[in-house]
Write a protein that holds these residues in place. Structure first.
Motif: not given
Lengths: 424, 424
Positions: A110, A113-114, A149, B110, B113-114, B125
């Motif tokens: 995570v 990714l961010l 994801l 998180v 966002l994802l 995001s």
């Protein structure tokens, strides 16, 4: 006599025999479960002292820290020292965290990714595509996490000495969208394969098109031996540094299958740069791990040799179960040439390959007889086993009697499905 | 006599007196710390029974589950039932998780966002800008988390009955980039303000341009009373449903300041849809929380009244500390009109406003005298207090003697800085 040397009549006879056996199996109304790699109750009993540790008025860490209060993001130094010894990672580069290494893997991906790693050109989520190399068969939760994801998975074969490095090289050498590779390096889930130092060294030295390519080294079974031979894990961090990629490895482990599953301690290890990166992002998400539980584990283990002695007790409980699986598969299936299986010297699984195109049928038949197996294809990304041949057997949780009954039933289902296929 | 009614000579006299007092303070070589809202050792002692719970051979949950093994993603039903009662959230909508509510907040943001929430047009995001409304003064870790994730923060005032709803309405009504609002609804950090049911109802009913606008309801101090009056938190979920936005609230709480800080249990609560969303993403990151620790807490508390009785013991330890702060500030500062402070009836902080433009100077002076205060500006996004006036005092961790000494020192620094400013 193997199924390919039998004539149609002989196979028809076999089919009839196995149908009768299957009907008898169904009539027993079983409810058995070989799906997950869970410790058995007898294994959990080995750690029952934890239930009253650290004990009243015992809450000070070695350095005087009151473990009952906030803080200590890196985890308790004395617990990290014990596992530093066992896992071969310098204590400064090994953090002791919460109850789940899966959570740590999630967090690392995570944050990649961010934010990206420090050597990432940009956050992974800003890339058009992010891909992982997935040796197969592998661990279903690794694959499910990536799928959730939106990370693409490309498979390579898990060979007898580790992942197929030539295949890995061909993928990661020219395509910068490959950012990672999963690996259970020791007693892999589900194959039982231990990646050799030679294969690990090659993996760490491979040129990668992505500057931030990472090997997710999930050493879940580092100390989970099934024989007297204590296979040593390849020294991942050292090999990565020697291979010119000091930041390539992110290392995970936990005590989930050492003490209590779900109430243990998970570890993150890596290069100093990656550890600093991890700690930086962690500092926004946590004030510190459960230090009382870490102290509890320190009191329980004492030192690294305490862990080794404890794992020996696990071995004594588990070795007979794995031997029973081996024996039943050999007795019932070897002569027919309808299956291959692993004979692991550690870890939690037996990897069973049946006749191509029959794994789903075997699992379905077993389910019909009250024997729950991990769904066919689970050990592959997107649950797609291209050959429909792989079944993961988890012998640890069931009692010995249940395990024997279940494996006899599985053998019947494997034979029945093979005979059906041969006559189809 | 207040500092604005004193003439220059009188202020010079005051300055001289406070300089002498400050020099005397420095000469004492203090090393005192009022920075963090940590429980005192005497408070932690109240929970020492946990150190040997649940006790040998006690590991079965009420439904027979072996808490030592994997599973149970939602947490132990009997612990959720206890806190369902205390927090006013249906047990099915309240999950018991790991040791940190901050981690749960991190995970929710998180995943937003994802993935986005189920009512998000797209993952956060993928928005050009994501903004949060931040009532100030507020909790520094809330702001640091957002800043680390690149989320923009816009402040509104925390009034005596909760956040300035008119200001919130003006922001979120027309700008769909506002996705969230932080709120510590009860005994807020650091103001001590409890958001009234009326304000909460308005907040939940406000039209928002973003369909997925969320109130992050961090009820960290729900049961942390400092008086006999047990202020009840507004019924956030019910008010949100009544206001036409059933999915607006994500609720957080923990036992960090009930039992052991860092070794407790954190809770996530929300609407059924949000809970399903949370559980779905959680399922890729965790096999389940530490159920043994949850059972440990069940055995310790017994029931919700057990928690209430336990919190009463905390009150008895903390009320005298807050009274001492109040007394020293009143005795030393009231007559000069150089400060305003909160007199909280719950929570962990005293919110101190000093003469505009002197907060950083006060903290610097205190540091010079060996008294660590939270850095000025900490209660504001980006650590920017526009008036340089706010200081957060955390009275819980220090002993009573240390607290008195430190607060006398703080009063000296406040007066000295005010006199310096008046003469500048």
């Amino acid at each position: 006599m193997t199924i390919v040397t039998l004539d149609r009549d002989q196979i028809s006879t076999l089919l009839g025999e196995q149908r009768d056996a299957y009907d008898a199996l169904k009539a027993r109304d079983l409810a058995l479960d070989l799906t997950r790699g869970k410790p058995g109750a007898d294994q959990l009993d080995l750690s029952n002292a934890l239930l009253s540790l650290p004990g009243s008025d015992d809450y000070r860490a070695a350095d005087g820290t009151d473990t009952r209060n906030y803080g200590g993001l890196d985890g308790l130094p004395e617990l990290r020292a014990i596992f530093s010894d066992l896992l071969g990672i310098p204590v400064d580069q090994l953090l002791a965290q919460g109850n789940s290494s899966l959570t740590l893997m999630h967090d690392v991906i995570v944050w990649a990714l961010l934010h990206g790693f420090d050597d990432s050109p940009r956050p992974w989520s800003a890339e058009e595509t992010v891909k992982f190399v997935c040796p197969v068969p592998g661990y279903d939760r690794h694959f499910a996490l990536l799928e959730s994801l939106g990370i693409e998975m490309v498979t390579v074969d898990m060979l007898s000495d580790g992942p197929d490095v030539d295949a890995v090289a061909a993928l990661i050498g020219s395509d910068p969208s490959f950012k990672g590779l999963w690996l259970v390096p020791t007693y892999a889930n589900p194959t039982g394969v231990t990646t050799t130092p030679e294969v690990a060294a090659r993996l760490m030295a491979l040129p990668a098109a992505a500057p931030d390519f990472r090997v997710f080294w999930d050493n879940a079974y580092a100390v989970h031996h099934l024989t007297e031979t204590e296979t040593k894990s390849a020294a991942a961090l050292e090999l990565a540094a020697a291979g010119g990629h000091p930041d390539r490895v992110v290392f995970f482990a936990s005590t989930s299958k050492i003490t209590f599953a779900g109430s243990g301690v998970a570890f993150f290890g890596s290069s100093p740069a990656n550890v600093a990166w991890f700690r930086r992002h962690l500092s926004f998400a946590s004030i510190g791990p459960d230090k009382v539980n870490q102290l509890r584990h320190v009191r329980f283990f004492g030192d690294a040799d305490g862990v080794r002695a404890h794992m020996h007790e696990h071995t004594e409980l588990l070795a007979p179960k794995f031997a029973a699986v081996e024996q039943i598969l050999t007795d019932r299936l070897a002569s027919y040439g309808v299956a291959r299986w692993s004979t692991p010297t550690g870890g939690y699984f037996v990897d069973l390959d049946v006749v191509d195109g029959t794994a789903a049928r075997v699992v379905e038949l077993a389910k019909g007889a009250g024997i729950a197996l991990t769904p066919a294809g689970s050990a592959f990304p997107y649950k797609q086993d291209p050959n429909d041949r792989n079944i993961r057997i988890a012998p640890t949780f069931a009692s010995m009697d249940d395990l024997r009954t279940a494996m006899e039933g599985v053998a019947t289902c494997v034979l029945l499905a093979a005979a059906e296929k041969a006559l189809a």
